[in-house]
Scaffold this motif. Structure first.
Motif, PDB file in Angstrom:
ATOM      1  N   VAL A  34     -25.284 -39.400 -16.211  1.00 22.81           N
ATOM      2  CA  VAL A  34     -23.986 -40.081 -16.347  1.00 22.81           C
ATOM      3  C   VAL A  34     -24.145 -41.582 -16.113  1.00 22.81           C
ATOM      4  N   PHE A  35     -24.872 -41.963 -15.058  1.00 26.22           N
ATOM      5  CA  PHE A  35     -25.081 -43.388 -14.790  1.00 26.22           C
ATOM      6  C   PHE A  35     -25.884 -44.063 -15.899  1.00 26.22           C
ATOM      7  N   LEU A  55     -31.221 -43.793  -7.708  1.00 25.05           N
ATOM      8  CA  LEU A  55     -30.596 -43.566  -6.397  1.00 25.05           C
ATOM      9  C   LEU A  55     -29.914 -42.210  -6.328  1.00 25.05           C
ATOM     10  N   SER A  56     -29.172 -41.877  -7.356  1.00 26.53           N
ATOM     11  CA  SER A  56     -28.463 -40.590  -7.351  1.00 26.53           C
ATOM     12  C   SER A  56     -29.418 -39.432  -7.586  1.00 26.53           C
ATOM     13  N   TRP A  60     -34.344 -35.487  -3.059  1.00 26.18           N
ATOM     14  CA  TRP A  60     -35.103 -35.634  -1.810  1.00 26.18           C
ATOM     15  C   TRP A  60     -34.325 -35.084  -0.618  1.00 26.18           C
ATOM     16  N   TYR A  61     -33.018 -35.278  -0.614  1.00 22.58           N
ATOM     17  CA  TYR A  61     -32.205 -34.675   0.439  1.00 22.58           C
ATOM     18  C   TYR A  61     -32.458 -33.169   0.465  1.00 22.58           C
ATOM     19  N   SER A  62     -32.418 -32.534  -0.714  1.00 21.50           N
ATOM     20  CA  SER A  62     -32.569 -31.078  -0.767  1.00 21.50           C
ATOM     21  C   SER A  62     -33.942 -30.628  -0.287  1.00 21.50           C
ATOM     22  N   VAL A  94     -27.115 -31.572  -9.538  1.00 18.02           N
ATOM     23  CA  VAL A  94     -26.109 -32.624  -9.339  1.00 18.02           C
ATOM     24  C   VAL A  94     -26.741 -34.008  -9.471  1.00 18.02           C
ATOM     25  N   GLY A  95     -27.902 -34.209  -8.860  1.00 12.82           N
ATOM     26  CA  GLY A  95     -28.578 -35.501  -8.943  1.00 12.82           C
ATOM     27  C   GLY A  95     -28.966 -35.861 -10.362  1.00 12.82           C
ATOM     28  N   THR A  96     -29.489 -34.890 -11.099  1.00 15.01           N
ATOM     29  CA  THR A  96     -29.873 -35.139 -12.493  1.00 15.01           C
ATOM     30  C   THR A  96     -28.640 -35.427 -13.341  1.00 15.01           C
TER      31      THR A  96
END
Length: 115
Positions: free
Chosen positions: A38-39, A56-57, A63-65, A31-33
């Protein structure tokens, strides 16, 4: 994170896979990648300001994971360039449905999770 020396990207990849043993960790990375891509595309099409959301995304989700799902320290802290390359490699394997096969090839059985 202890200092580890790797001789090749393939050696690092084997280590990287061990650090992403839980499916939920890999999903957060995916999801982050995806959001990072997309950004980045939005920055090319609309405004360079979208570039601020790329790291950031991408790093935020990854890092959250690591801290809250996998329970380890992100490999990025010790090996930022190889971690980035391996993140895209993992993204590609996940996108094509080949990540579980890759984990088995490396002798890392996927950890089953309910969530």
């Amino acid at each position: 994170m202890e200092s580890m020396n790797f001789r090749s990207l393939e050696d690092f990849w084997a280590f990287y896979v061990t650090q992403h043993s839980k499916p939920c960790t890999r999903r957060w990375h995916f999801v982050g990648t995806l959001f990072g891509i997309v950004f980045f595309l939005c920055s090319l099409i609309f405004s360079w300001w979208f570039l601020l959301f790329v790291p950031l995304s991408a790093y935020g989700c990854a890092w959250y994971s690591h801290f809250f799902v996998e329970g380890n320290i992100p490999a990025t802290f010790g090996h930022p360039f190889w971690s980035l390359l391996c993140d895209f490699k993992m993204f590609g394997f996940m996108l094509t449905g080949k990540m579980d096969r890759e984990m088995k090839r490396l002798g890392k059985r996927p950890v089953l999770q309910v969530f």
